[in-house]
Motif scaffolding. Structure first.
Motif, short mmCIF file in Angstrom:
data_model
loop_
_atom_site.label_atom_id
_atom_site.label_comp_id
_atom_site.label_asym_id
_atom_site.label_seq_id
_atom_site.Cartn_x
_atom_site.Cartn_y
_atom_site.Cartn_z
N SER A 94 0.84 -1.21 0.00
CA SER A 94 0.00 0.00 0.00
C SER A 94 0.87 1.25 0.00
CB SER A 94 -0.90 -0.01 1.23
OG SER A 94 -0.10 0.03 2.38
N VAL A 99 -4.76 1.98 5.06
CA VAL A 99 -6.07 2.24 5.66
C VAL A 99 -7.17 2.35 4.59
CG1 VAL A 99 -7.40 4.03 6.89
CG2 VAL A 99 -5.22 3.23 7.81
N THR A 118 -11.89 2.60 -8.38
CA THR A 118 -10.46 2.68 -8.04
C THR A 118 -9.61 2.42 -9.28
OG1 THR A 118 -8.78 1.88 -6.49
CG2 THR A 118 -10.37 0.27 -7.23
N LEU A 119 -8.30 2.48 -9.09
CA LEU A 119 -7.39 2.34 -10.23
C LEU A 119 -6.81 0.93 -10.25
CD1 LEU A 119 -5.73 5.75 -9.53
CD2 LEU A 119 -6.97 5.20 -11.61
N THR A 147 -4.50 -2.51 -7.13
CA THR A 147 -5.20 -1.26 -6.81
C THR A 147 -4.47 -0.35 -5.80
OG1 THR A 147 -6.59 -2.33 -5.15
CG2 THR A 147 -7.48 -2.17 -7.36
N LYS A 149 -1.59 1.81 -3.55
CA LYS A 149 -0.52 2.77 -3.88
C LYS A 149 -1.09 4.05 -4.48
CE LYS A 149 3.57 -0.06 -4.72
NZ LYS A 149 3.16 -1.21 -3.96
N ARG A 151 -1.11 7.14 -7.13
CA ARG A 151 -0.67 7.58 -8.47
C ARG A 151 -0.69 9.10 -8.41
NH1 ARG A 151 -3.02 2.69 -7.31
NH2 ARG A 151 -3.11 1.29 -9.10
N VAL A 155 -6.32 12.01 -12.53
CA VAL A 155 -7.09 10.80 -12.82
C VAL A 155 -8.49 11.20 -13.29
CG1 VAL A 155 -8.23 8.86 -11.65
CG2 VAL A 155 -5.85 9.38 -11.15
N CYS A 205 -3.89 15.78 -0.52
CA CYS A 205 -3.17 15.97 -1.79
C CYS A 205 -2.41 17.28 -1.78
CB CYS A 205 -4.16 15.93 -2.95
SG CYS A 205 -3.34 16.09 -4.54
N ASP A 206 -1.13 17.17 -2.00
CA ASP A 206 -0.30 18.37 -2.07
C ASP A 206 -0.35 18.94 -3.48
OD1 ASP A 206 1.41 20.21 -0.96
OD2 ASP A 206 3.17 19.17 -1.72
N LYS A 207 -0.12 18.08 -4.46
CA LYS A 207 -0.19 18.44 -5.86
C LYS A 207 0.02 17.17 -6.67
CE LYS A 207 3.16 21.37 -5.00
NZ LYS A 207 4.43 22.03 -4.67
N VAL A 288 -7.82 10.77 4.21
CA VAL A 288 -6.69 9.93 4.63
C VAL A 288 -5.40 10.40 3.97
CG1 VAL A 288 -5.84 7.55 4.83
CG2 VAL A 288 -8.30 7.96 4.70
N ASN A 303 -1.03 5.95 8.50
CA ASN A 303 -1.87 7.02 7.96
C ASN A 303 -2.34 7.97 9.05
OD1 ASN A 303 -2.89 4.36 6.15
ND2 ASN A 303 -2.47 6.23 5.02
#
Ligand SMILES: Cc1cc2nc3c(=O)[nH]c(=O)nc-3n(C[C@H](O)[C@H](O)[C@H](O)COP(=O)(O)OP(=O)(O)OC[C@H]3O[C@@H](n4cnc5c(N)ncnc54)[C@H](O)[C@@H]3O)c2cc1C
Length: 430
Positions: A94, A99, A118-119, A147, A149, A151, A155, A205-207, A288, A303
């Motif tokens: 993960s 989590v 999901t991806l 799925t 990890k 990316r 998306v 998310c930072d970027k 998360v 997490n």
């Protein structure tokens, strides 16, 4: 009538795909341009209904206002935890503590939700698209681990909306970055799809990167062999957070340090990320991220979790016997994620709005400073992004930009500047 062209013309698109899914005439297609996938409108079939602009998260990130800017971008909080999954196999594959995957698995197993979006790939040669997984499909794929990890690329959630249009009664789990979730929720509202039966798991998310970064890594690490897949971080090398793992075609995979990824960040980024302050994903039921609080850490990653709604509480309760967790205060997460530093983007957004005379990109956030003092930092950030945007057609520009950014200032100029500062501080004060 405004269309999503406004977002692409002003570099505000986050490539979330929802405009394509809501267009009643199918007039929107996505094309890659300067490392990002952007919507293009077919002017012959477009009826200018404006729906695409109304759901576009790039054009606006609205906030529930609190007293201070920090509180506003933190959003509502019921409780917070540091946590990790008790499934050791999952934790190895993960992103952090596993989590997100654990909550998803438990909710599908329990029958409380039917589907997760999901991806399922680490191949970035095409635009990433989330896919619907039923409980059976998700649990079957569990051991193959395609799925988990992160990316760190934009998306598309087009498939989420297509699915929801056709399955209005389904109870689904939507996982996404802040712009992804905002796009999906705005589109659901427009299509009158009830949100209460769906769970929104938000990733901090930072970027994100733009897709040119893949070519850049290919050029510097494997110039003769195409890279077919990449793990942005993998714990096999160095434990958590782990190094980047590259999969060249027909060759053995190799690792490269995570610090190389950080160095590329400020060049390879969609411009929209420069104006986003929603690091903690305020629209989610549960947000998360990685645990950088310095508390309850673990070698295999953990997490930080913010539970924001009653739906989030119920989801957590379903999964908590599969998690190791400790309660923490929201202030620890705010500090660890440096959310106040993130407010720079608020002022960058204000400067962008003034330059292109459009509405506030972040309505609802109290301003505590003047945007003017951020002007030169904004211009400097844009210069870097421009170099990354044209990388595939002109790599020389990026090399020059990196050289220029790392140039040591002339010692004489440094000495004079220091002298001027000293005079201002000591003599002018008198
Ligand atoms: C672009 C991006 C930026 C991030 N920035 C930060 C940050 O600054 N600080 C921080 O603490 N955490 C950040 N995270 C979150 C962090 O990387 C982990 O995703 C998070 O801690 C969850 O870890 P986990 O082990 O529970 O996830 P896992 O159990 O590995 O599950 C991750 C889930 O997210 C899905 N997923 C992965 N990438 C995406 C995506 N781009 N869009 C939609 N779904 C996706 C996966 O398919 C999987 O289902 C970021 C994540 C992303 C995608």
């Amino acid at each position: 009538m405004k269309t999503v062209k406004l977002a692409t013309d002003h570099n505000l698109c986050s490539s979330c795909g929802v405009c394509k899914s809501i267009c009643p005439k199918g007039s929107i297609t996505y094309h890659r341009s300067n490392g990002v996938y952007l919507p293009t409108i077919d002017n012959i079939t477009c009826i200018s209904c404006g729906l695409c602009a109304e759901v576009c998260p790039g054009l606006k990130h609205k906030y529930e206002p609190y007293q201070t800017a920090s509180e506003t971008i933190t959003g509502s909080v019921i409780k917070c935890h540091n946590a990790w999954s008790l499934d050791a196999g999952l934790r190895h594959v993960s992103a952090s503590g596993g989590v997100v995957s654990t909550i998803t698995k438990k909710l599908l197993e329990s029958g409380k939700y039917d589907v997760v979006f999901t991806l399922d790939t680490y191949d970035y040669r095409d635009q990433l698209q989330v896919k619907p997984y039923s409980a059976v499909e998700y649990l079957q794929d569990w051991n193959q681990s395609s799925t988990p990890k992160s990316r760190y690329l934009p998306v598309s959630h087009e498939n989420t909306i297509q699915y929801l249009k056709e399955h209005r009664d389904a109870r689904t789990i939507v996982i996404g970055t802040p712009c992804g979730l905002r796009g999906v929720q705005a589109t659901m509202d427009k299509l009158r799809i009830e949100k209460d039966q769906h769970l929104f798991i938000g990733l901090f998310c930072d970027k994100v990167f733009n897709y040119n970064v893949i070519q850049y890594f290919n050029d510097i690490y494997s110039p003769d062999i195409p890279i077919e897949a990449l793990h942005f971080k993998n714990k096999e090398s160095g434990g958590w957070p782990g190094d980047m793992k590259f999969f060249p075609k027909n060759e053995e995979p190799f690792y490269r340090p995570l610090s190389d990824r950080a160095k590329a960040k400020s060049y390879f980024m969609p411009e929209r990320c420069l104006y986003c302050v929603d690091k903690l994903n305020v629209c989610a039921d549960i947000s998360v991220g990685d645990n950088y609080t310095g508390q309850n850490e673990s070698e295999l990653g953990s997490n930080s979790v913010i539970i924001r709604t009653q739906k989030g509480i119920a989801a957590w309760k379903t999964a908590e016997n599969c998690l190791e967790f400790r309660r923490i205060d929201i202030s620890a997460i705010q500090m660890a994620q440096a959310i106040d530093r993130r407010l720079e983007n608020l002022y960058f957004g204000d400067l962008h709005s003034v330059e292109y005379s459009h509405a506030d990109l972040n309505p609802g956030i109290p301003r505590e400073k003047s945007a003017d003092e951020y002007c030169s930092a904004w211009k400097q950030a844009l210069r870097k992004l421009q170099a990354g945007a044209v990388y595939c057609s002109d790599p020389i520009i990026l090399k020059k930009q990196i050289k220029c950014d790392n140039k040591k200032p002339n010692p004489l100029i440094r000495f004079i500047k220091r002298g001027v500062r000293w005079i201002k501080q000591h003599i002018i004060k008198l």
